[in-house]
Scaffold this active site. Structure first.
Site, PDB file in Angstrom:
ATOM      1  N   ASP A  60       0.769  -1.023  -0.005  1.00 57.85           N
ATOM      2  CA  ASP A  60      -0.069   0.057   0.048  1.00 57.85           C
ATOM      3  C   ASP A  60       0.781   1.235   0.035  1.00 57.85           C
ATOM      4  O   ASP A  60       0.459   2.387   0.343  1.00 57.85           O
ATOM      5  CB  ASP A  60      -0.966   0.081   1.255  1.00 57.85           C
ATOM      6  CG  ASP A  60      -0.250   0.080   2.644  1.00 57.85           C
ATOM      7  OD1 ASP A  60       0.972  -0.307   2.502  1.00 57.85           O
ATOM      8  OD2 ASP A  60      -1.042   0.125   3.576  1.00 57.85           O
ATOM      9  N   HIS A 267      23.173   8.044 -19.337  1.00 55.72           N
ATOM     10  CA  HIS A 267      22.208   8.031 -18.258  1.00 55.72           C
ATOM     11  C   HIS A 267      22.601   7.317 -17.057  1.00 55.72           C
ATOM     12  O   HIS A 267      21.696   6.730 -16.244  1.00 55.72           O
ATOM     13  CB  HIS A 267      20.749   7.211 -19.005  1.00 55.72           C
ATOM     14  CG  HIS A 267      20.174   7.967 -19.939  1.00 55.72           C
ATOM     15  ND1 HIS A 267      19.409   7.381 -20.721  1.00 55.72           N
ATOM     16  CD2 HIS A 267      20.430   9.171 -20.384  1.00 55.72           C
ATOM     17  CE1 HIS A 267      18.799   8.386 -21.873  1.00 55.72           C
ATOM     18  NE2 HIS A 267      19.420   9.369 -21.509  1.00 55.72           N
ATOM     19  N   ASP A 284      24.306  16.218 -13.671  1.00 61.53           N
ATOM     20  CA  ASP A 284      23.154  16.617 -14.578  1.00 61.53           C
ATOM     21  C   ASP A 284      22.054  16.661 -13.549  1.00 61.53           C
ATOM     22  O   ASP A 284      21.440  15.606 -13.319  1.00 61.53           O
ATOM     23  CB  ASP A 284      23.055  15.742 -15.384  1.00 61.53           C
ATOM     24  CG  ASP A 284      22.029  16.125 -16.411  1.00 61.53           C
ATOM     25  OD1 ASP A 284      21.110  17.059 -16.188  1.00 61.53           O
ATOM     26  OD2 ASP A 284      21.920  15.691 -17.802  1.00 61.53           O
ATOM     27  N   ASP A 295      16.928  21.943 -15.702  1.00 64.16           N
ATOM     28  CA  ASP A 295      18.104  21.099 -16.239  1.00 64.16           C
ATOM     29  C   ASP A 295      19.183  21.475 -16.493  1.00 64.16           C
ATOM     30  O   ASP A 295      19.662  22.317 -17.384  1.00 64.16           O
ATOM     31  CB  ASP A 295      17.310  20.496 -17.530  1.00 64.16           C
ATOM     32  CG  ASP A 295      17.982  19.255 -18.080  1.00 64.16           C
ATOM     33  OD1 ASP A 295      18.851  18.807 -17.222  1.00 64.16           O
ATOM     34  OD2 ASP A 295      17.587  18.741 -19.318  1.00 64.16           O
ATOM     35  N   HIS A 378      24.625  12.842 -28.744  1.00 66.59           N
ATOM     36  CA  HIS A 378      23.165  13.245 -28.508  1.00 66.59           C
ATOM     37  C   HIS A 378      23.014  14.834 -29.117  1.00 66.59           C
ATOM     38  O   HIS A 378      24.001  15.197 -29.606  1.00 66.59           O
ATOM     39  CB  HIS A 378      23.029  13.278 -26.933  1.00 66.59           C
ATOM     40  CG  HIS A 378      23.927  14.084 -25.986  1.00 66.59           C
ATOM     41  ND1 HIS A 378      23.809  15.549 -26.158  1.00 66.59           N
ATOM     42  CD2 HIS A 378      24.958  13.911 -25.071  1.00 66.59           C
ATOM     43  CE1 HIS A 378      24.890  16.074 -25.208  1.00 66.59           C
ATOM     44  NE2 HIS A 378      25.521  15.015 -24.782  1.00 66.59           N
ATOM     45  N   HIS A 382      17.003  20.185 -26.279  1.00 68.68           N
ATOM     46  CA  HIS A 382      15.556  19.772 -26.161  1.00 68.68           C
ATOM     47  C   HIS A 382      14.561  20.996 -25.352  1.00 68.68           C
ATOM     48  O   HIS A 382      15.105  21.685 -24.727  1.00 68.68           O
ATOM     49  CB  HIS A 382      15.319  18.535 -25.443  1.00 68.68           C
ATOM     50  CG  HIS A 382      15.761  18.657 -24.072  1.00 68.68           C
ATOM     51  ND1 HIS A 382      15.032  19.100 -22.945  1.00 68.68           N
ATOM     52  CD2 HIS A 382      17.127  17.912 -23.344  1.00 68.68           C
ATOM     53  CE1 HIS A 382      15.946  18.905 -21.993  1.00 68.68           C
ATOM     54  NE2 HIS A 382      17.128  18.267 -22.210  1.00 68.68           N
ATOM     55  N   HIS A 389      12.053  16.729 -20.620  1.00 69.97           N
ATOM     56  CA  HIS A 389      11.957  16.852 -22.273  1.00 69.97           C
ATOM     57  C   HIS A 389      10.484  17.169 -22.746  1.00 69.97           C
ATOM     58  O   HIS A 389       9.614  16.134 -22.846  1.00 69.97           O
ATOM     59  CB  HIS A 389      12.461  15.559 -22.750  1.00 69.97           C
ATOM     60  CG  HIS A 389      13.894  14.909 -22.569  1.00 69.97           C
ATOM     61  ND1 HIS A 389      14.307  13.759 -22.502  1.00 69.97           N
ATOM     62  CD2 HIS A 389      14.527  15.748 -21.989  1.00 69.97           C
ATOM     63  CE1 HIS A 389      15.564  13.742 -22.363  1.00 69.97           C
ATOM     64  NE2 HIS A 389      15.978  14.786 -21.731  1.00 69.97           N
ATOM     65  N   GLU A 432      23.131  21.892 -24.525  1.00 67.12           N
ATOM     66  CA  GLU A 432      23.877  20.942 -23.566  1.00 67.12           C
ATOM     67  C   GLU A 432      24.888  20.105 -24.405  1.00 67.12           C
ATOM     68  O   GLU A 432      24.565  18.793 -24.529  1.00 67.12           O
ATOM     69  CB  GLU A 432      22.984  20.099 -23.035  1.00 67.12           C
ATOM     70  CG  GLU A 432      21.780  19.479 -23.683  1.00 67.12           C
ATOM     71  CD  GLU A 432      20.995  18.654 -22.757  1.00 67.12           C
ATOM     72  OE1 GLU A 432      21.606  17.609 -22.182  1.00 67.12           O
ATOM     73  OE2 GLU A 432      19.987  18.710 -22.672  1.00 67.12           O
ATOM     74  N   TYR A 436      32.405  12.816 -24.824  1.00 65.38           N
ATOM     75  CA  TYR A 436      32.782  11.384 -23.869  1.00 65.38           C
ATOM     76  C   TYR A 436      33.743  10.819 -24.590  1.00 65.38           C
ATOM     77  O   TYR A 436      33.332  10.007 -25.682  1.00 65.38           O
ATOM     78  CB  TYR A 436      31.262  10.707 -23.920  1.00 65.38           C
ATOM     79  CG  TYR A 436      30.118  11.817 -23.415  1.00 65.38           C
ATOM     80  CD1 TYR A 436      29.846  12.338 -22.179  1.00 65.38           C
ATOM     81  CD2 TYR A 436      29.421  12.420 -24.366  1.00 65.38           C
ATOM     82  CE1 TYR A 436      28.864  13.138 -21.943  1.00 65.38           C
ATOM     83  CE2 TYR A 436      28.507  13.427 -24.448  1.00 65.38           C
ATOM     84  CZ  TYR A 436      28.136  13.775 -23.090  1.00 65.38           C
ATOM     85  OH  TYR A 436      27.322  14.627 -22.739  1.00 65.38           O
ATOM     86  N   ARG A 453      29.911  17.342 -20.030  1.00 65.64           N
ATOM     87  CA  ARG A 453      28.718  18.123 -20.418  1.00 65.64           C
ATOM     88  C   ARG A 453      28.439  19.468 -19.853  1.00 65.64           C
ATOM     89  O   ARG A 453      28.587  19.595 -18.577  1.00 65.64           O
ATOM     90  CB  ARG A 453      27.622  17.253 -20.546  1.00 65.64           C
ATOM     91  CG  ARG A 453      26.145  17.799 -21.051  1.00 65.64           C
ATOM     92  CD  ARG A 453      24.982  16.964 -21.236  1.00 65.64           C
ATOM     93  NE  ARG A 453      24.659  16.119 -20.211  1.00 65.64           N
ATOM     94  CZ  ARG A 453      24.835  15.016 -19.746  1.00 65.64           C
ATOM     95  NH1 ARG A 453      25.850  14.275 -20.409  1.00 65.64           N
ATOM     96  NH2 ARG A 453      24.344  14.482 -18.655  1.00 65.64           N
ATOM     97  N   GLU A 455      25.270  22.168 -19.508  1.00 63.60           N
ATOM     98  CA  GLU A 455      24.116  22.294 -19.963  1.00 63.60           C
ATOM     99  C   GLU A 455      23.443  23.598 -19.187  1.00 63.60           C
ATOM    100  O   GLU A 455      23.607  23.695 -18.120  1.00 63.60           O
ATOM    101  CB  GLU A 455      23.172  21.205 -19.505  1.00 63.60           C
ATOM    102  CG  GLU A 455      21.699  21.206 -19.973  1.00 63.60           C
ATOM    103  CD  GLU A 455      21.090  20.065 -19.584  1.00 63.60           C
ATOM    104  OE1 GLU A 455      21.452  19.145 -18.812  1.00 63.60           O
ATOM    105  OE2 GLU A 455      19.953  19.864 -20.341  1.00 63.60           O
TER     106      GLU A 455
HETATM  107  N1  GLY Z   1      18.619  15.389 -17.818  1.00 59.78           N
HETATM  108  C1  GLY Z   1      18.468  15.123 -18.902  1.00 59.78           C
HETATM  109  C2  GLY Z   1      18.871  15.763 -20.152  1.00 59.78           C
HETATM  110  O1  GLY Z   1      19.729  16.532 -20.002  1.00 59.78           O
HETATM  111  O2  GLY Z   1      18.395  15.711 -21.189  1.00 59.78           O
HETATM  112 MN    MN Z   2      20.257  17.262 -18.228  1.00 60.19          MN
HETATM  113 MN    MN Z   3      18.866  18.141 -20.806  1.00 60.50          MN
END
Ligand code: GLY
Ligand code: MN
Ligand code: MN
Length: 484
Positions: A60, A267, A284, A295, A378, A382, A389, A432, A436, A453, A455
């Site tokens: 529960d 990820h 991140d 983000d 990537h 976004h 996203h 971002e 890598y 990265r 961002e």
């Molecule tokens: N944290 C997810 C992205 O940067 O898209």
């Molecule tokens: Mn991010």
């Molecule tokens: Mn992002």
């Protein structure tokens, strides 16, 4: 979860803490959005918008509840078990949990259908257990049913049941809707361009997240200097502390705190790996505040000082981010920042010897062959909004029919390009870029296992873009100064 009563106000008053869960500050904002949507439904249109279901974790105990973004966008109402029904003539009907003294002791105060019209500005409200009984009458004599396609398991089946009931009354003169349309279309377009109310929340969310990154960086340097055993989860705890300390309800997504080589796992989640002197740390993480995400990614040296190779790659990613920021302005295409990033990164990879000029040729050749993809796999951004996203088409709607075909140089997959979205003031996107570097033959060893990265969150303005996440620095010397 415990209910805490304000002694002065007493149980049952509006001052009970932890409830009610609705945005009482600006009911007109939600009414205006409903009116804008209603105008797009057509005269015989009706829209059904359920909120998100509650999800059990085990037995529960439930997962932390998060409302449905479309539903909240139109109602400002965060309770579970609710539906909004809108009709083309601008009427709004809410179905919500009825008042229930016993359930409210366990789960928290409910707004209830009696109070909902005043609190939320809807025309009518009913207990949600009357949905099956009332929906057929609401659907009767409408022409088109709008609902978010393929987002709520079981919705189509329930709608079928209601439509069958309408059809059963055809011999009494009832007309059943003959068309169904995807409500995500108009709602995604509305949500893509943020209004002043949304931008205000998003700026505050980004400010909190920036403060959390600063806190985590400083904590890391302090612990390393003190010779303590620093783990990824220590920094995750700092982030969460700062988020909650400033009123954020939760992280907007699973925070990534990645030490050293873990940064090359896109990820990765904050886990238990040790953070070592001399390594980089990639964080991140962004908070959700009042239904809106932030983000932010920063990459910094655990001990507060970049090594030569770390600095060389970091400066390259930063330069590529600046190129993307310069390309983010009204009238530009969504893909322009990505293309600007790729150009700078690819040139830098050739200059640093991570891409072999003999093999990859000129800058243009290396871009055409997507040679950078081994290190940058990537996109540069976004949409950002209620969801990290966020919704919104990446194709310019008026040009959706202009298709050109090509083969991907790496996978040979057939790609249909359609003209990318034209940026307009009020759109919010992330910028971002990253690099890598996994250990691999032919790759200079000093760069192995470096993942970087950077961002930031950008609001498109009349003159360019506004970075709302720069409460945490990005320049090498500023990061080093912050961590000293
Ligand atoms: N944290 C997810 C992205 O940067 O898209
Ligand atoms: Mn991010
Ligand atoms: Mn992002």
């Amino acid at each position: 979860m415990a209910l805490v009563f304000d002694d002065a106000a007493g149980p049952g008053s509006r001052q009970e803490r932890g409830a009610p869960q609705y945005d009482s500050r600006m009911p007109t904002i939600y009414a205006q959005r409903r009116a804008r949507l209603a105008a797009q439904l057509g005269e015989g249109g009706i829209a059904l918008v359920p909120t998100a279901p509650e999800r059990l974790r085990n037995r529960d105990s439930g997962h932390l509840y998060r409302h449905d973004s479309y539903f909240y966008y139109l109602s400002g109402f965060a309770e579970p078990n609710a539906w909004l029904v809108l009709t083309g003539d601008g009427r709004s009907v809410l179905f919500c949990q009825p008042k229930d003294a016993e359930r409210e002791i366990w789960d928290g105060i409910r707004l209830g259908p009696e109070a909902a019209p005043t609190a939320l500005g809807v025309d009518e409200a009913h207990p949600v257990d009357e949905l099956d009984q009332r929906l057929p009458a609401l659907l009767e004599n409408k022409t088109t049913v709008w609902y978010p396609f393929a987002t709520h398991a079981g919705l189509e089946g329930r709608l079928d049941g209601w439509l069958q009931k309408v059809r059963a009354r055809v011999r009494y003169g009832a007309l059943a809707p003959g068309a169904q349309r995807d409500l995500c279309g108009p709602l995604d377009e509305m949500r893509l361009v943020k209004d002043a109310h949304e931008l205000d929340i998003m700026r505050r969310a980004a400010r909190i997240s920036a403060g959390a990154h600063v806190r985590a960086m400083q904590c890391c340097a302090r612990m390393i200097r003190a010779g303590e055993d620093v783990r990824e989860y220590h920094l995750d705890a700092e982030l969460l502390h700062e988020f909650r300390q400033h009123g954020s309800q939760a992280p907007a997504y699973g925070s990534i705190v990645a030490a050293g080589a873990n940064a090359c796992v896109l990820h990765y989640r904050a886990d238990a790996a040790p953070i070592r002197d001399g390594e980089l740390v990639l964080i991140d993480a962004g908070c959700e505040l009042d239904g809106y995400a932030s983000d932010i990614t920063r990459t910094f040296p655990a001990n507060g000082k970049f090594s030569g190779p770390q600095r060389a790659l970091y400066e390259l990613v930063l330069a590529s981010q600046q190129a993307a920021i310069d390309a983010t302005k009204p009238g530009a295409r969504f893909t322009d920042p990505h293309e600007a990033t790729v150009k700078v990164l690819t040139q830098g990879l050739l200059d640093l010897g991570l891409l072999d000029r003999q093999r990859h040729g000129t800058l243009d050749d290396a871009i055409a062959d997507r040679a950078y993809f081994a290190y940058y796999m990537h996109r540069t951004g976004h949409w950002l909004g209620m969801d990290v996203h966020d919704c919104g088409s990446y194709v310019e709607p008026s040009e959706v029919g202009q298709v050109s075909e090509r083969r991907d140089p790496l996978s040979d997959e057939l790609i249909r390009d359609r003209p990318s979205r034209i940026l307009r003031p009020g759109m919010v996107l992330t910028i971002e870029p990253g690099l890598y570097v996994r250990p691999s033959e032919g790759v200079p060893k000093e760069f192995w296992n470096i993942g970087i990265r950077i961002e930031d969150d950008a609001v498109v303005t009349e003159g360019g873009c506004e970075l709302i996440s720069r409460g945490v620095p990005v320049a090498v010397d500023e990061i080093e100064a912050l961590m000293r």
